[in-house]
Enzyme design. Structure first.
Site, PDB file in Angstrom:
ATOM      1  N   TRP A   1       0.823  -1.214   0.000  1.00 10.23           N
ATOM      2  CA  TRP A   1       0.000   0.000   0.000  1.00 10.23           C
ATOM      3  C   TRP A   1       0.854   1.259   0.000  1.00 10.23           C
ATOM      4  O   TRP A   1       0.553   2.220  -0.718  1.00 10.23           O
ATOM      5  CB  TRP A   1      -0.992  -0.002   1.156  1.00 10.23           C
ATOM      6  CG  TRP A   1      -2.089  -1.009   0.941  1.00 10.23           C
ATOM      7  CD1 TRP A   1      -2.334  -2.117   1.688  1.00 10.23           C
ATOM      8  CD2 TRP A   1      -3.053  -1.025  -0.127  1.00 10.23           C
ATOM      9  NE1 TRP A   1      -3.394  -2.816   1.160  1.00 10.23           N
ATOM     10  CE2 TRP A   1      -3.857  -2.168   0.053  1.00 10.23           C
ATOM     11  CE3 TRP A   1      -3.316  -0.182  -1.207  1.00 10.23           C
ATOM     12  CZ2 TRP A   1      -4.908  -2.491  -0.816  1.00 10.23           C
ATOM     13  CZ3 TRP A   1      -4.357  -0.498  -2.068  1.00 10.23           C
ATOM     14  CH2 TRP A   1      -5.130  -1.634  -1.873  1.00 10.23           C
TER      15      TRP A   1
ATOM     16  N   ASP B   1      -1.612   6.763   6.383  1.00 11.17           N
ATOM     17  CA  ASP B   1      -2.676   5.894   5.872  1.00 11.17           C
ATOM     18  C   ASP B   1      -3.061   4.945   7.009  1.00 11.17           C
ATOM     19  O   ASP B   1      -2.320   4.029   7.345  1.00 11.17           O
ATOM     20  CB  ASP B   1      -2.153   5.123   4.654  1.00 11.17           C
ATOM     21  CG  ASP B   1      -3.206   4.187   4.069  1.00 11.17           C
ATOM     22  OD1 ASP B   1      -4.276   4.018   4.677  1.00 11.17           O
ATOM     23  OD2 ASP B   1      -2.937   3.624   2.986  1.00 11.17           O
TER      24      ASP B   1
ATOM     25  N   LYS C   1     -12.744  -1.203   6.138  1.00 11.30           N
ATOM     26  CA  LYS C   1     -12.018  -2.149   6.987  1.00 11.30           C
ATOM     27  C   LYS C   1     -12.464  -2.035   8.440  1.00 11.30           C
ATOM     28  O   LYS C   1     -13.041  -2.956   8.975  1.00 11.30           O
ATOM     29  CB  LYS C   1     -10.521  -1.933   6.838  1.00 11.30           C
ATOM     30  CG  LYS C   1     -10.023  -2.604   5.560  1.00 11.30           C
ATOM     31  CD  LYS C   1      -9.035  -1.839   4.779  1.00 11.30           C
ATOM     32  CE  LYS C   1      -8.830  -2.509   3.430  1.00 11.30           C
ATOM     33  NZ  LYS C   1      -7.926  -1.762   2.593  1.00 11.30           N
TER      34      LYS C   1
HETATM   35  C1  LIG Z   1      -7.341  -1.251   1.612  1.00 16.15           C
HETATM   36  C2  LIG Z   1      -6.243  -0.265   1.746  1.00 16.15           C
HETATM   37  C3  LIG Z   1      -6.084   0.788   0.832  1.00 16.15           C
HETATM   38  C4  LIG Z   1      -6.969   0.950  -0.380  1.00 16.15           C
HETATM   39  O1  LIG Z   1      -8.249   1.234  -0.002  1.00 16.15           O
HETATM   40  P1  LIG Z   1      -9.406   1.558  -1.092  1.00 16.15           P
HETATM   41  O2  LIG Z   1     -10.426   2.213  -0.221  1.00 16.15           O
HETATM   42  O3  LIG Z   1      -9.818   0.265  -1.679  1.00 16.15           O
HETATM   43  O4  LIG Z   1      -8.848   2.478  -2.106  1.00 16.15           O
HETATM   44  C5  LIG Z   1      -5.066   1.673   1.042  1.00 16.15           C
HETATM   45  N1  LIG Z   1      -4.228   1.553   2.104  1.00 16.15           N
HETATM   46  C6  LIG Z   1      -4.348   0.559   2.995  1.00 16.15           C
HETATM   47  C7  LIG Z   1      -3.400   0.477   4.138  1.00 16.15           C
HETATM   48  C8  LIG Z   1      -5.356  -0.387   2.851  1.00 16.15           C
HETATM   49  O5  LIG Z   1      -5.489  -1.373   3.737  1.00 16.15           O
END
Ligand SMILES: *Cc1c(COP(=O)(O)O)cnc(C)c1O
Length: 359
Positions: A101, A171, A195
């Protein structure tokens, strides 16, 4: 019956929240319509939206000088929005690379600015780890430093918040609300909802106000934090149902005792699962103890030929979505806030039975 769902995302939601949404679906609070059919400009919806923000502010103790934005496009659209909003005049940023990511984020940022990449993934005694901050080659004129707190696919998590001079951008897609964070340490926090918050379709951005005035002139209006902040995240139609449902999750979290209480449960869940994996010759986890994710637990079986059978039998036991990410294989149990301790206990019992039969 409801199974235990270990999906990495879209992930499990609390049953109590889904039941409440179900009860409110056709006729929200006696108004004769569902939330999905309401104008986002109506007094009722604006109250729902504002309550969700107020509850999130309470849960995370978000200081007054931070804006909370409820956006769309997933965390991945923020990979573009962040550099477009924050790179500023000197157009430089540091990106800490710890996995898939953070790599996607820095790849997108490179389209807009001069990006210094710090490869912080390393190995200690054959196990994956995050290197000491003293080994990082941080620049002294970066507009911001970006990192992914929890690499959802690798199961690799920072043991502590990096200490840097530039505004820190995190993030938190797979770790937000899993443990307390001191928001004042960050310039910006972002997370896709699917998530650890609510359904897919909503992306949270928490941004310090003083960072709002340096966007590139060519930035799309919808990506501009200052515009979204000025318009209550309603420049256009927001993801109304996902916002409402996330608000129900915030209320649920407050009822559970807030983020500190969830953290204690999450630590107990992680300890149980990692403890079992470490005690077994049949299962293994590739991460050093200090950097093990408390949300996403990847593990392998001693014999990969048994992977398909493991997944099939797990599903029969109502333990769902344990396959690792398609890029890495193996297994992964995502044990977000909505997965109860009993779910992890059921998983460990199943893993033990499986190992005894096939080990
Ligand atoms: C799932 C995830 C993303 C991407 O998320 P989307 O909402 O599908 O764009 C980015 N960073 C991390 C750490 C993730 O777990």
């Amino acid at each position: 019956m409801r199974a235990y769902n270990f999906c990495a995302g879209p992930a499990a939601l609390p049953t109590a929240v889904l039941e409440r949404a179900q009860a409110e679906m056709l006729d929200w609070h006696g108004k004769g319509l569902s939330i999905m059919e309401m104008s986002h400009r109506s007094d009722d919806y604006v109250a729902i939206a504002e309550k969700a923000e107020a509850d999130l502010r309470k849960l995370m103790n978000i200081p007054e000088n931070y804006k909370v934005l409820f956006l769309q496009g997933g965390a991945s659209l923020q990979f573009s929005a962040i550099p477009l909003n924050l790179l500023g005049k000197n157009n430089k940023a540091d990106y800490i690379d710890t996995g898939i990511w953070s790599e996607k984020a820095l790849k997108e940022a490179k389209r807009y600015g001069d990006i210094n990449v710090i490869n912080a993934a390393t190995h200690i005694n054959g196990k994956l780890a995050i290197s000491e901050q003293s080994e990082w080659n941080l620049s002294n004129d970066a507009a911001y430093v970006h990192y992914a707190d929890n690499e959802t696919i690798g199961g690799l998590q920072f043991a502590a918040v990096p200490q840097v001079n530039a505004p820190l951008v995190s993030d938190l897609s797979s770790s937000i609300l899993s443990a307390p964070v001191d928001v004042s340490q960050f310039g910006l926090i972002y997370a896709g909802a699917q998530k650890n918050i609510g359904p897919a379709g909503l992306t949270l951005v928490i941004v310090r106000e003083d960072l709002l005035d340096q966007a590139k002139p060519e930035i799309p209006t919808l990506l501009k934090y200052a515009e979204q902040a000025k318009n209550g995240s309603m420049l256009n139609t927001p993801s109304t149902y996902a916002w409402y449902l996330s608000g129900l999750v915030f209320e649920w979290l407050l009822e559970q005792g807030g983020v500190e209480a969830m953290h204690q449960i999450n630590l107990a869940k992680a300890k149980l699962l990692y403890g079992y994996i470490d005690s077994s010759d049949f299962y293994a986890n590739p991460i050093v103890e200090a950097n093990r994710s408390i949300m996403n637990v990847p593990f392998t079986l001693a014999n990969a030929d048994l992977d398909a059978l493991f997944l099939q039998e797990a599903q029969q036991q109502h333990l769902l979505n344990l396959a690792g990410h398609r890029s890495v294989g193996g297994m992964r149990a995502s044990i977000y806030n909505a997965v109860p301790l009993q779910g992890v206990q059921a998983l460990v019992e199943f893993m033990d039975t499986f190992a005894k039969r096939h080990g």
